[in-house]
Write a protein that holds these residues in place. Structure first.
Motif, short mmCIF file in Angstrom:
data_model
loop_
_atom_site.label_atom_id
_atom_site.label_comp_id
_atom_site.label_asym_id
_atom_site.label_seq_id
_atom_site.Cartn_x
_atom_site.Cartn_y
_atom_site.Cartn_z
N PRO A 12 40.04 49.35 39.38
CA PRO A 12 38.52 48.84 38.84
C PRO A 12 37.94 47.71 39.49
O PRO A 12 37.72 46.68 38.98
N ILE A 13 37.60 47.48 40.64
CA ILE A 13 37.14 46.74 41.52
C ILE A 13 35.91 47.13 42.09
O ILE A 13 35.85 48.02 42.55
N VAL A 14 34.81 46.45 41.74
CA VAL A 14 33.54 46.77 42.49
C VAL A 14 33.22 46.18 43.71
O VAL A 14 34.15 45.05 43.93
N ASN A 15 32.72 46.70 44.66
CA ASN A 15 32.20 46.40 45.95
C ASN A 15 33.57 45.91 46.91
O ASN A 15 33.67 45.01 47.67
N VAL A 16 34.50 46.79 46.75
CA VAL A 16 35.56 46.86 47.57
C VAL A 16 35.28 46.90 49.10
O VAL A 16 34.78 48.23 49.46
N ASP A 17 35.44 46.04 49.93
CA ASP A 17 34.97 46.11 51.26
C ASP A 17 35.98 46.65 52.20
O ASP A 17 36.96 46.70 51.95
N THR A 18 35.56 47.01 53.37
CA THR A 18 36.69 47.41 54.37
C THR A 18 37.44 46.24 54.75
O THR A 18 38.64 46.78 55.16
N ASP A 19 37.15 45.12 54.71
CA ASP A 19 38.26 44.08 55.04
C ASP A 19 39.39 43.86 53.91
O ASP A 19 40.54 43.52 53.94
N MET A 20 38.78 44.21 52.58
CA MET A 20 39.96 44.30 51.63
C MET A 20 40.76 45.42 51.83
O MET A 20 41.99 45.34 51.71
N ILE A 21 40.26 46.64 52.31
CA ILE A 21 41.03 48.00 52.38
C ILE A 21 42.16 47.66 53.47
O ILE A 21 43.10 47.95 53.63
N ILE A 22 41.70 47.05 54.63
CA ILE A 22 42.26 46.77 55.81
C ILE A 22 41.99 45.44 56.60
O ILE A 22 41.08 45.52 57.31
N PRO A 23 42.81 44.53 56.41
CA PRO A 23 42.48 43.08 56.89
C PRO A 23 42.20 43.11 58.28
O PRO A 23 42.83 43.91 59.24
N LYS A 24 41.47 42.37 58.79
CA LYS A 24 41.18 42.37 60.26
C LYS A 24 42.13 42.16 61.25
O LYS A 24 42.28 42.59 62.30
N ASN A 25 43.35 41.52 60.73
CA ASN A 25 44.51 41.36 61.69
C ASN A 25 45.28 42.69 61.95
O ASN A 25 46.10 42.51 62.64
N TYR A 26 44.92 43.77 61.32
CA TYR A 26 45.64 45.00 61.46
C TYR A 26 44.71 45.92 62.36
O TYR A 26 45.07 46.96 62.64
N LEU A 27 43.68 45.34 62.88
CA LEU A 27 42.63 46.07 63.87
C LEU A 27 42.92 45.92 65.32
O LEU A 27 42.03 46.69 66.20
N LYS A 28 43.96 45.56 65.80
CA LYS A 28 44.44 45.29 66.94
C LYS A 28 44.74 46.58 67.65
O LYS A 28 44.71 46.89 68.95
N THR A 29 44.98 47.85 66.89
CA THR A 29 45.48 48.98 67.31
C THR A 29 44.37 49.81 67.17
O THR A 29 43.45 50.02 66.31
N ILE A 30 44.35 50.94 68.19
CA ILE A 30 43.39 51.97 68.12
C ILE A 30 44.30 53.50 67.69
O ILE A 30 43.70 54.59 67.51
#
Length: 201
Positions: free
Chosen positions: A15-33
């Protein structure tokens, strides 16, 4: 892409409003494709303590919800940057359906590219489903794409809308490439005709 027809089970309440994509998956996990392996980073800043141990207060760390395939979320889910890693992380964790009152457009579209069903409901319906989800293992929710219904634990059904093309995509497990390949015969016929008409090309 994995097909989606129906999912039944315990739903995790978020029950959290405005869950953004950084909350879903923080930027340090974006190094992979790669699409696999991102489940460990799902909601990492909420799921883990500073020492890396599980935050026992976070819903997905509670025994009843560790295997949840349905997420009941607050308004404007998936806002922020357009990172496709967000639905990848949800899917890798096991989430197949997210129910909310609204979604950010890019996240909403990305879900259909990755076999996740995002369902829009009214605030009243969301409140009822959130209450159901809070009951944990004592309440199971069923989401049926073919009939476009959510069945609550008490048997009440909630109808939802979805565009016909997106419904077709999920039921048949088709991403953009898959949709294009459905026209493979027509494409081949067209290319053969062009080759005959323009042999110099």
């Amino acid at each position: 892409m994995q097909k989606f027809d129906r999912v039944t089970g315990v739903a995790a309440p978020l029950p959290i409003v405005n869950v953004d994509t950084d909350m879903i998956i923080p930027k340090n996990y974006l190094k992979t494709i790669r699409r696999s392996g991102l489940g460990v980073g799902l909601f990492a800043e909420l799921r883990y303590n500073e020492d890396g141990s599980d935050n026992e207060d976070f819903v997905l760390n509670k025994p009843a919800y560790r295997g949840a395939e349905i997420l009941i979320a607050g308004d404007n889910f998936g806002c922020g940057s357009s990172r496709e890693h967000a639905p990848w992380a949800l899917l890798d964790f096991g989430i197949r359906c997210v129910i909310s009152t609204s979604f950010a457009d890019i996240f909403y579209n990305n879900c259909f590219q990755n076999g996740i069903l995002p369902v829009r409901v009214t605030q009243e319906q969301l409140d009822a489903l959130m209450d159901d989800a809070r009951k944990g293992a004592n309440a199971r929710i069923a989401v049926d794409l073919e009939s476009q219904t959510i069945t609550r634990p008490d048997g009440e059904t909630i109808a939802f809308d979805i565009e016909a093309a997106r419904k077709h995509r999920l039921l048949n497990g088709l991403d953009d490439i898959g949709l294009t390949l459905q026209q493979d015969n027509a494409i081949g016929t067209h290319e053969a005709r062009l080759a005959a008409e323009r042999p110099w090309a």
